[in-house]
Write an enzyme that holds these catalytic residues in place. Structure first.
Site, PDB file in Angstrom:
ATOM      1  CE  LYS A  91      -4.288  -1.950   1.616  1.00 47.80           C
ATOM      2  NZ  LYS A  91      -3.893  -3.376   1.749  1.00 47.80           N
TER       3      LYS A  91
HETATM    4  C1  PLP Z   1      -4.464  -4.441   1.057  1.00 49.51           C
HETATM    5  C2  PLP Z   1      -3.677  -5.689   0.921  1.00 49.51           C
HETATM    6  C3  PLP Z   1      -4.017  -6.684  -0.016  1.00 49.51           C
HETATM    7  C4  PLP Z   1      -5.261  -6.605  -0.909  1.00 49.51           C
HETATM    8  O1  PLP Z   1      -5.188  -5.584  -1.871  1.00 49.51           O
HETATM    9  P1  PLP Z   1      -6.536  -5.037  -2.548  1.00 49.51           P
HETATM   10  O2  PLP Z   1      -6.115  -3.879  -3.382  1.00 49.51           O
HETATM   11  O3  PLP Z   1      -7.421  -4.629  -1.395  1.00 49.51           O
HETATM   12  O4  PLP Z   1      -7.137  -6.144  -3.334  1.00 49.51           O
HETATM   13  C5  PLP Z   1      -3.197  -7.795  -0.120  1.00 49.51           C
HETATM   14  N1  PLP Z   1      -2.113  -7.945   0.675  1.00 49.51           N
HETATM   15  C6  PLP Z   1      -1.766  -7.014   1.589  1.00 49.51           C
HETATM   16  C7  PLP Z   1      -0.566  -7.257   2.433  1.00 49.51           C
HETATM   17  C8  PLP Z   1      -2.523  -5.855   1.748  1.00 49.51           C
HETATM   18  O5  PLP Z   1      -2.166  -4.948   2.666  1.00 49.51           O
END
Ligand code: PLP
Length: 448
Positions: free
Chosen positions: A107
């Site tokens: 993120k």
């Molecule tokens: C947020 C997240 C996801 C999922 O991503 P999306 O964009 O919500 O599908 C997968 N792995 C981790 C570690 C995350 O923080």
């Protein structure tokens, strides 16, 4: 490039307004007016930042190129690997490491950029913003690291007191910047979400304090995630599938956009954990919510995938009236059926549901075979790629050290901590509040 809403209620707005808007007032999501083309041949031998620049230029018409360039420089200079998203090769699999940002989860790639973008736009418009969000762990820290120390913006993040991992709490509280307020609420994550919803419903309060949110529906987050699909492609250099651990459908939707822009992606493999609404959608053409289960991959413990609406919009050839009707129906019945569209869906996606047991097994197998530790989210994607049995880039969404317990369960030992996690020491800034809407409103009044 101009932007519009998936539900027809907004059109012809520029990029900066789209970023500040977040969710459209008609309840829809912001999408670009058209999908620009960008062929990977134009990017050969470019580094991550230059690729990001080429992509962002296509989507941002109202920020000068030199400023876009500076925003990119600033956003990705906080990463601990000079390649930003390095790629590792293991037989038929490539692992694309997306966890080299300040909070060690993917993120950061979007939120480092969004934080700088907010600061840039706010100072141009002479505005201030108070971000209010709730987190069950990871998103909160990525938002905090994206916005700490930024001018004209304050961040209030609610989380359940004593109910997130100590590491996650340290990440949010080991911060000196006085524009950051991690608020431990004496209640559950649901209480936190309820409080936020209630506060946003109070329009007068929301406007008085210029409240904004930083969740994954902001189009700038999607835009920032297109980058690494292109980057990975330039490293592999032939058409290939991508396997994506999926929760809110944000990450994989960025892959869908990359594919629609002309990147030769063979197929998008969607990996869910036991919260399998998207698995059921792709395989059976039914989108229906169930209750959320706690799993070893908590950042994917989601039932309603907030970005899914963007995909529906493209599935129905950008027919916003149809999307509007469908979403109304979904709010009413909690079910949508796509049985007529299966062929189209299967052209782009396959999907697998990965159990906790399979997660542990996959971490163990991968470690024994390659001496490389993958985190539980990444393990979902890797397992899905094994099922698919084809050459594949697996997106690695978090550093394994963020999920010590699961790793220990899988391989019997703890992963090494990277510098940024081992240096976290004492809780510096933490605020404890009751789980009432009034208490949190009062807190915001005092600190905004
Ligand atoms: C947020 C997240 C996801 C999922 O991503 P999306 O964009 O919500 O599908 C997968 N792995 C981790 C570690 C995350 O923080």
């Amino acid at each position: 490039m101009l932007y519009k809403s998936t539900r027809c209620g907004v059109k012809n707005i520029n990029f900066k307004d789209a970023v500040m808007m977040g969710l459209a007032p008609d309840g829809g999501l912001i999408v670009p007016e058209f999908i620009p083309r960008l062929l990977p041949q134009e990017l050969a031998k470019k580094d991550f930042k230059s690729i990001a620049f080429e992509i962002y230029k296509k989507y941002i018409a109202d920020i000068e190129e030199k400023d876009i360039f500076e925003l990119i420089e600033k956003s990705y200079s906080t990463f601990d690997d000079c390649e930003i998203t390095p790629i590792k090769h293991f037989d038929d699999l490539y692992v694309l490491e997306l966890f080299h940002g300040p909070t060690y989860a993917f993120k950061d790639i979007a939120l480092q950029f969004l934080g700088n973008l907010f600061e840039y736009i706010l100072s141009q418009n002479n505005q201030t913003l108070n971000i209010l969000g709730a987190t069950s762990g990871d998103t909160g820290s990525a938002a905090i690291y994206g916005l700490k120390g930024k001018r004209n913006v304050k961040v209030f993040i609610l989380y359940p007191n004593n109910a997130i991992s100590p590491m996650q709490e340290l990440q949010m509280c080991d911060i000196d910047d006085d524009n950051i307020f991690p608020i431990a609420v004496n209640g559950t994550f649901d209480d936190c979400q309820y409080i936020i919803k209630e506060i946003f419903k109070d329009i007068a309060f929301k406007e008085k304090y210029s409240l904004g949110s930083i969740n994954s529906i902001n189009f700038a987050r999607i835009l920032a995630q297109i980058t690494y699909y292109y980057y990975a492609y330039t490293k592999v250099n032939h058409p290939i599938a991508f396997s994506v651990p999926t929760g809110n459908f944000g990450d994989i939707f960025a892959g869908y956009l990359a594919m629609s822009m002309g990147l030769p992606i063979d197929r998008l493999i969607l990996a869910t954990n036991e919260n399998d609404i998207l698995y059921r959608f792709v395989n059976f053409g039914v989108y229906s919510k169930q209750s959320v289960k706690k799993t070893l991959s908590p950042s994917m413990d989601i039932q309603i995938a907030s970005n899914f609406e963007r995909y529906i919009y493209y599935l129905y050839n950008q027919d916003c009236q149809k999307v509007k009707d469908l979403m109304k129906k979904f709010e009413c019945d909690g079910v949508l059926e796509f049985k007529e569209d299966m062929e189209k869906i299967h052209r782009d996606f396959s999907a697998y549901r990965i159990s906790d047991e399979e997660i542990l097994q996959t971490i163990k197998e991968f470690y024994e075979k390659y001496d490389y530790i993958i985190d539980p989210h990444t393990a979902c994607g890797v397992r899905a790629a094994f099922n698919e049995a084809r050459q594949c880039v697996c997106l690695s969404t978090a550093h394994p050290a963020k999920f010590v317990d699961a790793i220990k369960q899988a391989i019997g030992k703890e992963p090494d901590l990277p510098d940024g996690l081992s240096k976290l020491s004492t809780k510096k800034r933490k605020f404890i509040e009751d789980n009432s809407v009034e208490a949190i409103k009062h807190f915001i009044q005092q600190h905004a």
